[in-house]
Structure formats: structure tokens, C-alpha cells
Design an enzyme around this catalytic site. Structure first.
Site, PDB file in Angstrom:
ATOM      1  N   HIS A 169      84.318  86.213  64.173  1.00 22.92           N
ATOM      2  CA  HIS A 169      82.912  86.630  64.044  1.00 22.92           C
ATOM      3  C   HIS A 169      82.050  85.503  63.467  1.00 22.92           C
ATOM      4  CE1 HIS A 169      83.341  90.925  64.952  1.00 22.92           C
ATOM      5  NE2 HIS A 169      84.549  90.800  64.432  1.00 22.92           N
ATOM      6  N   GLU A 171      78.957  85.390  63.276  1.00 23.85           N
ATOM      7  CA  GLU A 171      77.736  85.913  62.664  1.00 23.85           C
ATOM      8  C   GLU A 171      77.904  86.244  61.187  1.00 23.85           C
ATOM      9  OE1 GLU A 171      79.747  87.370  64.719  1.00 23.85           O
ATOM     10  OE2 GLU A 171      79.869  89.533  64.478  1.00 23.85           O
ATOM     11  N   ASP A 227      57.063  96.262  54.074  1.00 22.87           N
ATOM     12  CA  ASP A 227      56.690  96.434  55.481  1.00 22.87           C
ATOM     13  C   ASP A 227      55.224  96.845  55.661  1.00 22.87           C
ATOM     14  OD1 ASP A 227      59.347  95.920  55.724  1.00 22.87           O
ATOM     15  OD2 ASP A 227      59.926  97.980  56.191  1.00 22.87           O
TER      16      ASP A 227
END
Ligand code: XMP
Length: 514
Positions: A169, A171, A227
């Protein structure tokens, strides 16, 4: 959005959002789609490259998520990771079997540096493995370009066709040179120029908002979280006073938070917009009086928010757009993007306010990951303390006070939390711990202060490290820091005589207390 794009095809693995994030760190825009997405649709998107993710299945079993041979014959570079690598080999005629030894964890991998994938990578490199199955025989036309002591095919390539398979992996941060490998794929093999940058995003989004909104009016519920604040910043730069932000101070915010939000977005702040602060503290405390059941508290807080927002919206009258700070993980987690069915429905305060009179929704951050939202916030000149604010639940301190919420308890938890945050920042830990806060238990116990007996509340300190907030581990905070926090809280916060540190991981605990 007209720009170069890499597509991540989701086979249900747990790191899929990470794959997309790492690709974006290479300044390449990418989106996640389910493996069920029709090939035609993928072709239409004209991706510069495709990445197949990991997943929990065995590719040779009946009914396992799959893909067709055609996917590898479109002339588009494909990189398979873990399950994706096995699937690529399986579909193209290689052999995948149950491994004699399961490989899990950090593993030394020997790579062939002549592969484009491993350009600049060390010959022996530490990678994160997590698989039961292995590629026992690479597909015809493939060359093995990495192996471990247990795994003959840790990576394979068919360079002429730009097909690459990696068993580990890249990532995951434990793969020490993983980002370099992904960079080599998206920038080298796929030939992406790397145009995905936040300054360009801000500029383009401002243009798009102007075109979409025209002369219309936009309404945004501003919570003070990252956000909605970045959404407010973007919209204000785009359309100024055509934007109205309603900020409901429900009296369950962290210490001074309401004033901080007002100082940035209010009339004396740096943004041009209509800012309405509703001081609804008393209204909330009276609704919450006597209520102890967690779900009921959450419901009351959520519903009351809608009521207050509704009243303000009515005063404003019809608007053309309702803006929301939805970000990309919300899109993926609500099942619209990838395959992973992780739903956080209870986290959306109240859902869509359909009683507000508006024509369309506008979501300027819909394509961004959290770290990108933060970068966009900094581009917009939003102060760092707001941009790097930790996640804070919609119901606020209401779910960090166990049992009945009162103004007095809110004061206690706000003061204790402010001390905790100050000391964590002083110790330089504020950016490295995922989420940390003080909560107020419902327990009172006997203590002694000076020569006096006390009978006061216990504060609980929580700090967790987490990748995705679905699982978490208690963070290791140096004991000396905890001691300083404990003694300051007991000395400075009236009503507290005991401090606990919560060691529980998630699961079985949740991050919040209620
Ligand atoms: P739990 O407590 O579910 O928290 O382990 C996981 C993450 O979600 C946040 N959280 C919420 N966020 N509304 C929100 O906006 C909510 O009702 C809510 N409940 C939990 C929590 O702070 C943590 O980051």
C-alpha cells in the site's frame, strides 16, 4: 471542471480515500468511483490514469468485485494496489492464490529501480503489506519489479501498456517512499502536469460561483467550523454582500469561539458579507433543562438549530441559493462516490432545511479533502487558529457534558477545555494529535482543598489519534503535560476537584462521550 484527472476505482478497501488524497498531494486532481461504474462512463471522463484500490475480497472467488479485460486495453495507464494488483493479474492471465504466510505490517521490499514506478526509490525500502492472497505467477507480458522474502511478486509491470501492479500500500504513510511511487505513476507514467493547486482552485471557484449566482442571493449557515468558514470566505470573495451568513451561537461552543467567529466574519472582520449572529444560548439551555438522555439531547439541539435558522431565514425572505460546506469525504461517505458504505448520518445536524425558501443548493467545497479545505482557507486569508480548528461536533459541548446541560456546567467544561488546549499547544502537540478536548463527567466526588472538604465534579480529558474518525487510539501525552493540565484545571476552574485521562480506543468507545 476541465482539468487533468486520475480516477480511483474503489474495491472497498479501507485506505481508498487515502489513495485519492496522496494523488492530490502530487497536485493531480482525482475522484473516487465504485468498481460498478460502467466503463463507458469512465472513458467519457477521459482520465489520464486509473488506480485500482485494495479491497477485502479474494479476486478468484465467485461474486468478488471485478473488472473487465477492456479496462486494461483502453490505452490509459492503470496502477493496481493490493486487491487491485491481484485483480489486474487475475484478469490478464496471472495466478492469484491464498498465501502460505500472511504478510502484514511493515515489510522490507527489494525493488528494481529500472521500473518507472521506482525512479528515485531506494533499492531496499519499507512498505506496508496487508494481504492473505498473493500473486504466485505474474500475467503474460509482465515483468516482476519488486519482491519480499515471502512474496515473489511485490510489484509487476507491463511498461509497454503502462500497466503496473503493486502488492503493498503506497498510500499508507508506513510505506516510506510510497508518495514517491504514486508521484512516479501519476506524474511520470500518466504524464500529468500537476495543475491541481489551491490558489488556482480558489481563483477558479470564485469565477464559477460568480457565473452561477449572477445577481442572486445566497444564504449560508455558518457554524464556525473549518468547512462552513472556508465556504463563507469563498462565497464572500465571490459575491460579497449577496451572501448572508447566519451564525447560531447555541451556547455550546468552546470558550470565546462565538466572539472569534464574529471577529473574522462580523462587521469589523476582513470579509464583505451580511453577518447575522443569533445569541440563542438561553433558549437552548431552557430547552435542555432536565434532559439527560444523550439521543434526546442531540435531537433537541439539532431541531432547535433548525428552528432558529428558519426564523432568521424567514426574516431574510426568499433566497436563490442555500450554500453548504459539504466536503468530498461527505460525498464519498454518503455513498455517492466510492464503494465504502461508511455513513455518518447522525453527524449532519438536522439534515437539509427544506423549509427555507431557496431554489438551488451550492456547495463550493464539494470536491475537496479536509487538508485541501484548510489550504484554501489560508489562501483566502482566514486566520490559522480558525483554519486549523479541530473537528467539533454539531451538538457542541452538549455531548461533552454527561447528563443534564446547564449554563454552570458549560462554563466549567469551557474553562477546563481552554486550559487543556492551551497546554497542548504550549507542548507543541496541537498539530500532531487528531482530536482532543475536555468533557464533564456527571460524577461528583469528595476531595480536599486547603483545609476544606470539597464535593465537586470530575473532568475527563480525551485525546485521540485517528486516520478517519471511524477508529481511534488514545494519544500518548507526556505525563508532565497531563499533570500541568490537571493542576491548572483544579486550581483555576471552580467546581472541579478531580481530572481523569480517558484511555479508551474506538471501538469500543466513541470519540465523543455521548
Ligand atoms: P464519535 O463520537 O462518533 O465521533 O466517535 C467521530 C467524529 O465525529 C464527530 N462527531 C460529530 N460531528 N455532529 C458532527 O458534526 C455530530 O453530531 C457528531 N458526533 C460526533 C466527533 O467530534 C469526531 O470527530
Amino acid at each position: 471542471m476541465n482539468q487533468e484527472k486520475v480516477i480511483v476505482i474503489d474495491f472497498g478497501g479501507q485506505y481508498n480515500q487515502l489513495v485519492a488524497r496522496r494523488v492530490r498531494e502530487c497536485n493531480v486532481y482525482c475522484e473516487i468511483y465504485s468498481y460498478k461504474t460502467p466503463l463507458e462512463q469512465i472513458k467519457e471522463m477521459k482520465p489520464k490514469g486509473i488506480i485500482l484500490t485494495g479491497g477485502p475480497n479474494s479476486c478468484y472467488e465467485e461474486g468478488a468485485p471485478s473488472c473487465t479485460r477492456e479496462l486494461f486495453e483502453m490505452g490509459i495507464p492503470v496502477l493496481g494496489l493490493c486487491y487491485g494488483a491481484q485483480l489486474m493479474q487475475h484478469v490478464l492471465g496471472g495466478k492469484v492464490e491464498k498465501a502460505p504466510v500472511r504478510e502484514y505490517g511493515k515489510t522490507e521490499v527489494f525493488v528494481d529501480k529500472s521500473s518507472a514506478l521506482f525512479d528515485g526509490v531506494s533499492e531496499k525500502t519499507i512498505c506496508w503489506m496487508s494481504h492473505f492472497d498473493y500473486i504466485s505467477c505474474a500475467a503474460p507480458g509482465f515483468r516482476i519489479v519488486a519482491h519480499t522474502s515471502d512474496c515473489p511478486v511485490a510489484a509487476a509491470e507491463c511498461a509497454e501498456k503502462n500497466l503496473y501492479a503493486i502488492q503493498f500500500h503506497p498510500e499508507v504513510l508506513h510505506t516510506q517512499e510510497g508518495t514517491k511511487m504514486l508521484y512516479n505513476f501519476v506524474r511520470g507514467v500518466c504524464g500529468c502536469a500537476g495543475t491541481w493547486k489551491m490558489d488556482a482552485f480558489v481563483e477558479n471557484t470564485i469565477k464559477e460561483i460568480r457565473e452561477k449566482v449572477g445577481g442572486g442571493k445566497v444564504l449560508l449557515a455558518l457554524s464556525g467550523g473549518v468547512d462552513s468558514s472556508v465556504a463563507a470566505g469563498l462565497l464572500s470573495r465571490a459575491i460579497g454582500k449577496q451572501l448572508t451568513c447566519v451564525f447560531v451561537d447555541h451556547g455550546l461552543l468552546r470558550k470565546n469561539e462565538g466572539d472569534e467567529v464574529e471577529s473574522v466574519f462580523g462587521p469589523n472582520g476582513q470579509f464583505d458579507l451580511n453577518f447575522i449572529r443569533v445569541n440563542a444560548q438561553e433558549r437552548y439551555y431552557s430547552k435542555l433543562a432536565g434532559v439527560t438522555e444523550p439521543e434526546k439531547k442531540r435531537k433537541i439541539i439539532g431541531e432547535e438549530f433548525i428552528r432558529v435558522f428558519e426564523e432568521e431565514a424567514k426574516k431574510i425572505g426568499a433566497v436563490d441559493f442555500l450554500a453548504q460546506g459539504t466536503i468530498y469525504p461527505d460525498v464519498v461517505e454518503s455513498g455517492l462516490g466510492g464503494e465504502s458504505a461508511v455513513i455518518k448520518s447522525h453527524h449532519n445536524v438536522g439534515g437539509l432545511p427544506d423549509y427555507v425558501d431557496f431554489k438551488e443548493i451550492i456547495e463550493p467545497l464539494r470536491d475537496l479533502f479536509k487538508d485541501e479545505v484548510r489550504k484554501a482557507g489560508l489562501e483566502l486569508g482566514i486566520p490559522e487558529n480558525l483554519v486549523f480548528r479541530q473537528p467539533f461536533p454539531g451538538p457542541g459541548l452538549g455531548i461533552r457534558i454527561i447528563g443534564e446541560v446547564t449554563a454552570e456546567k458549560v462554563r466549567i467544561v469551557q474553562d477546563a477545555d481552554a486550559i487543556y488546549r492551551e497546554e497542548i499547544a504550549k507542548a507543541g502537540l496541537d498539530r500532531s494529535i487528531g482530536q482532543y478536548f475536555a468533557a464533564l463527567t456527571n460524577m461528583r466526588s469528595v476531595g480536599v482543598m486547603g483545609d476544606e472538604r470539597t464535593y465537586d465534579y470530575a473532568v475527563a480529558l480525551r485525546a485521540v489519534n485517528t486516520v478517519d474518525f471511524m477508529t481511534a487510539e488514545a494519544a500518548e501525552i507526556p505525563f508532565s503535560v497531563l499533570q500541568t493540565v490537571m493542576s491548572r484545571i483544579i486550581n483555576e476552574v471552580r467546581g472541579v476537584n478531580r481530572v481523569f485521562y480517558d484511555l479508551t480506543s474506538k471501538p469500543p468507545g466513541t470519540i465523543e462521550f455521548e
